[in-house]
Design an enzyme around this catalytic site. Structure first.
Site, mmCIF file in Angstrom:
data_model
loop_
_atom_site.group_PDB
_atom_site.id
_atom_site.type_symbol
_atom_site.label_atom_id
_atom_site.label_comp_id
_atom_site.label_asym_id
_atom_site.label_seq_id
_atom_site.Cartn_x
_atom_site.Cartn_y
_atom_site.Cartn_z
ATOM 1 N N GLU A 1 0.835 -1.211 0.000
ATOM 2 C CA GLU A 1 0.000 0.000 0.000
ATOM 3 C C GLU A 1 0.867 1.258 0.000
ATOM 4 O OE1 GLU A 1 -4.062 -0.510 2.409
ATOM 5 O OE2 GLU A 1 -2.326 -1.192 3.555
ATOM 6 N N SER B 1 32.535 11.041 24.884
ATOM 7 C CA SER B 1 32.407 9.593 25.039
ATOM 8 C C SER B 1 31.754 9.302 26.392
ATOM 9 C CB SER B 1 33.776 8.920 24.992
ATOM 10 O OG SER B 1 34.418 9.186 23.771
ATOM 11 N N GLN B 2 31.367 8.042 26.600
ATOM 12 C CA GLN B 2 30.799 7.624 27.880
ATOM 13 C C GLN B 2 31.801 6.752 28.637
ATOM 14 O OE1 GLN B 2 27.965 8.384 29.347
ATOM 15 N NE2 GLN B 2 26.890 9.437 27.690
ATOM 16 N N LYS C 1 20.935 1.644 25.774
ATOM 17 C CA LYS C 1 22.069 2.044 24.939
ATOM 18 C C LYS C 1 22.136 1.128 23.715
ATOM 19 C CE LYS C 1 27.065 2.781 24.979
ATOM 20 N NZ LYS C 1 27.317 1.947 23.783
ATOM 21 N N LYS D 1 22.217 8.800 33.629
ATOM 22 C CA LYS D 1 22.537 10.225 33.695
ATOM 23 C C LYS D 1 21.975 10.821 34.986
ATOM 24 C CE LYS D 1 22.294 10.837 28.661
ATOM 25 N NZ LYS D 1 21.573 11.491 27.553
ATOM 26 N N CYS E 1 55.108 -13.654 3.839
ATOM 27 C CA CYS E 1 53.762 -13.130 3.595
ATOM 28 C C CYS E 1 52.909 -14.225 2.948
ATOM 29 C CB CYS E 1 53.831 -11.909 2.682
ATOM 30 S SG CYS E 1 52.203 -11.304 2.157
ATOM 31 N N CYS F 1 52.863 -6.342 -3.116
ATOM 32 C CA CYS F 1 51.998 -7.368 -2.527
ATOM 33 C C CYS F 1 50.546 -7.093 -2.920
ATOM 34 C CB CYS F 1 52.127 -7.371 -1.003
ATOM 35 S SG CYS F 1 51.063 -8.599 -0.202
#
Length: 649
Positions: A32, A79-80, A110, A280, A398, A419
């Site tokens: 729809e 930042s936290q 969060k 907070k 490598c 490489c």
């Protein structure tokens, strides 16, 4: 459809979109919605001046960018601080509440995605910027316009920053990965990567297809008058933003723990993946009094959910060569389901971690998947060993090009510029502004040239001809000539720029200048003793340089013969306060930082990019950030641009 009918249908579309994306309560089927959207789009295409500015059809994308521009937040995105248990929660509250007040706490779920800052001016969405370093991010406005849960217009007319997380619903994430597998593309490792990757698409049509969601968690610059965060957030949600469930108020540690336990139990019921909850201090005046540390608000923290663990078996270790040549071990494990995802690989970071774990092939191990990130091995169940486990050896060659690897403590790197795993990145770096500055040779163009087998390495750039490029999509005469001229103009660059452009591990611009000024073109033939005789070149730098030249000497000599680089012999600087001193530059100056840097280097200074105990001076301009703070912390002498000049005069 006439104008009146169109406006009514647009109102219906907006209502349906808001119900689906903001309230998570669909009022119409996809069929729809799509049918009505197409009818409105037909009217808009036939009547371009009558289209509604808020039409959902404006969210389908269509902008294609060459790259993202940098943009500054109006106020810093912090930042936290992470906490993981009740003891850490108690310690955080004690640090915040030194005066013994009764705090009210505002709790939010969060979500783990990509942080985004929206700037509204006069009620209209003006700009959308990724978090970046907290001060400067990337302008992704065109992509943000495709996200239905981001209002294009709000009733609040004051200048306002609204911050939130861009996420993907679990079902949509699975659908995206199914499509990627069908198209032969690598599936996203987790919803966070999918969100971040979708938000940073240069083609906004791709972003529009990903069904991203924007979940508000806070605000930045504002002139709103609220005394509590909970009231402020209710107002923000009333402007048309999605309100996530389980946003709660409480006063005690016990109440916080109850909410935490409840949220952990219900995390699977959320349509988007959670990795914790944010706590907070609710009172905004108290927040302002508490202020910030160098990294975090003192009034807010993230209480992370516990990691999900499973036992499995290590089947093998494979080696991945990154685009910079760094070789990383990846664990292949017996498939195990963790929180709805089948896990068959785990990150190991480096071989020191393998040694620390004492990990062997066929070991039984504990693997965690925390916050929906790439799984990690946390423990080896040594008591379950039966004697047929195999040791894991460090590689010496490598896995892609078989050239000898540079091995340093925890880092293993392929230095071979040819490489296959690092050729694209080596060319991009070579052509970048700080190196050879080949205008027009950006990431997408390099990838196209390599994929179309027009070039195989840096040397091939200088044999490109007009006819090599004219068959490529998007390459017209002007673009081809501009690119070929830019490549030609990179010849006779200064030798130190060429050396820097080779991307030798530990050898940046400063070291390149010192080496070139002392040895000139003979730098390909020097020995260890020659290198460490230069003040500032240590053992690690010398070994890296010599290993690179051993692997790439023939390549470098060919490049020198093509470029004919300029060799500048530096004159001894006269005595001045900056001679032989280490200097860091930060902030906005009256002239470009490159000019300030060149000025200081001509005075005999060593200009570094980071502040440390060895830094003698920090020269700062406007908007000086974390480097300035660190210099003050380390008691480094700080000088304004004016004070710097006065010291020399």
């Amino acid at each position: 459809m006439n104008q009146l009918e169109y406006e009514k249908n647009i109102e219906k579309l907006i209502l349906w979109a808001k119900a689906y994306y903001v309230f998570d309560e669909p009022l119409a089927s996809d069929e729809e919605y799509d049918k009505l959207a197409r009818l409105c789009l037909e009217f808009e295409e036939n009547n371009p001046n009558l289209g509604n500015p808020n039409s959902p059809n404006k969210r389908v994308g269509g902008y294609v960018l060459d790259s993202f521009k940098k943009a500054n937040h109006l106020s810093r995105m912090w930042s936290q601080e992470d906490i993981f248990n009740k003891k850490e929660l108690e310690d955080w509250i004690k640090r915040a509440n030194k005066n013994g007040e009764v705090f009210e706490f505002f709790i939010q779920p969060k979500f783990d995605g990509a942080s985004l800052n929206l700037i509204y001016e006069n009620g209209k969405l003006k700009q959308a910027i990724t978090r970046g370093d907290g001060t400067t991010g990337e302008d992704v406005t065109h992509n943000a316009l495709t996200i239905y849960s981001i209002p294009l217009e709000i009733s609040e007319k004051s200048l306002l920053e609204i911050r939130g997380e861009v996420v993907i619903k679990k079902d949509d994430f699975e659908a995206i990965n199914i499509d990627r597998l069908k198209n032969g593309e690598t599936p996203f490792a987790n919803p966070r990567n999918a969100s971040a990757g979708s938000l940073r698409q240069l083609d906004s049509k791709i972003t529009a297809k990903r069904k991203l969601q924007f979940i508000v968690w806070g605000i930045g610059e504002n002139s709103l008058n609220f005394s509590k965060t909970s009231e402020l957030m209710d107002y923000i949600f009333s402007l048309g933003f999605y309100k996530a469930p389980m946003q709660e108020l409480c006063n005690t540690i016990e109440d916080i723990e109850k909410i935490y336990t409840k949220m952990v139990e219900k995390r699977d019921e959320f349509t988007m993946l959670l990795d914790g909850m944010v706590i907070k201090v609710n009172n905004i005046v108290t927040q302002n009094l508490l202020g910030f540390t160098q990294k975090f608000p003192r009034w807010s923290c993230a209480y992370k959910f516990p990691a999900i663990e499973k036992t499995t078996k290590l089947k093998d270790i494979i080696l991945q060569v990154g685009r910079t040549g760094v070789v990383t071990p990846v664990a292949i494990v017996e498939a195990v389901e963790i929180d709805g995802a089948v896990v068959e690989r785990a990150t190991l970071h480096n071989f020191d971690e393998i040694a620390r774990l004492d990990l062997k092939i066929d070991d039984e191990i504990i693997i965690i998947r925390s916050g929906d990130v790439i799984p990690k091995i946390t423990k080896v169940l040594k008591d379950r060993r039966v004697g047929n486990e195999k040791n894991i050896e460090k590689p010496t060659l490598c896995p892609d090009c078989k050239s000898e690897l540079l091995i340093e403590e925890i880092m293993i790197k392929c230095q071979n510029l040819d490489c296959p795993s690092r050729v694209v990145n080596s060319i991009i770096y070579f052509a970048s502004k700080s190196c050879l500055n080949i205008d027009g040779l950006g990431e997408k163009i390099v990838e196209l040239l390599v994929n179309e087998k027009k070039i195989y390495d840096i040397l091939d750039l200088y044999s490109l001809k007009y006819e090599d490029l004219e068959t490529l999509e998007g390459f017209k005469e002007k673009k081809i000539n501009n690119l070929l001229n830019a490549i030609e103009n990179s010849k006779q660059s200064e030798l130190y720029r060429v050396l820097t452009a080779l991307g030798i591990e530990h050898i940046g611009e400063v070291a390149s200048k010192m080496i070139c000024e002392k040895f000139g073109l003979e730098l390909v033939n020097i020995y260890y003793e020659d290198l460490i005789s230069i003040d500032g070149i240590g053992e690690q730098m010398a070994n890296s340089f010599l290993e690179f030249m051993r692997v790439n000497k023939e390549f470098v000599l060919k490049l020198f013969s093509i470029l004919n680089p300029l060799v500048k012999i530096k004159e001894e600087a006269k005595d001045n306060p900056f001679k032989n001193k280490t200097v860091v530059i930060t902030g906005t100056m009256s002239q470009s930082r490159d000019k300030i840097k060149e000025y200081l280097e001509n005075l005999g200074a060593k200009v570094s990019s980071s502040v440390s105990k060895k830094t003698d001076f920090l020269i700062y301009g406007e908007d000086a950030g974390s480097k300035y703070d660190k210099a003050l912390e380390l008691k480094v002498e700080v000088l304004s641009e004016k004070e710097m000049l006065e010291k020399v005069i």
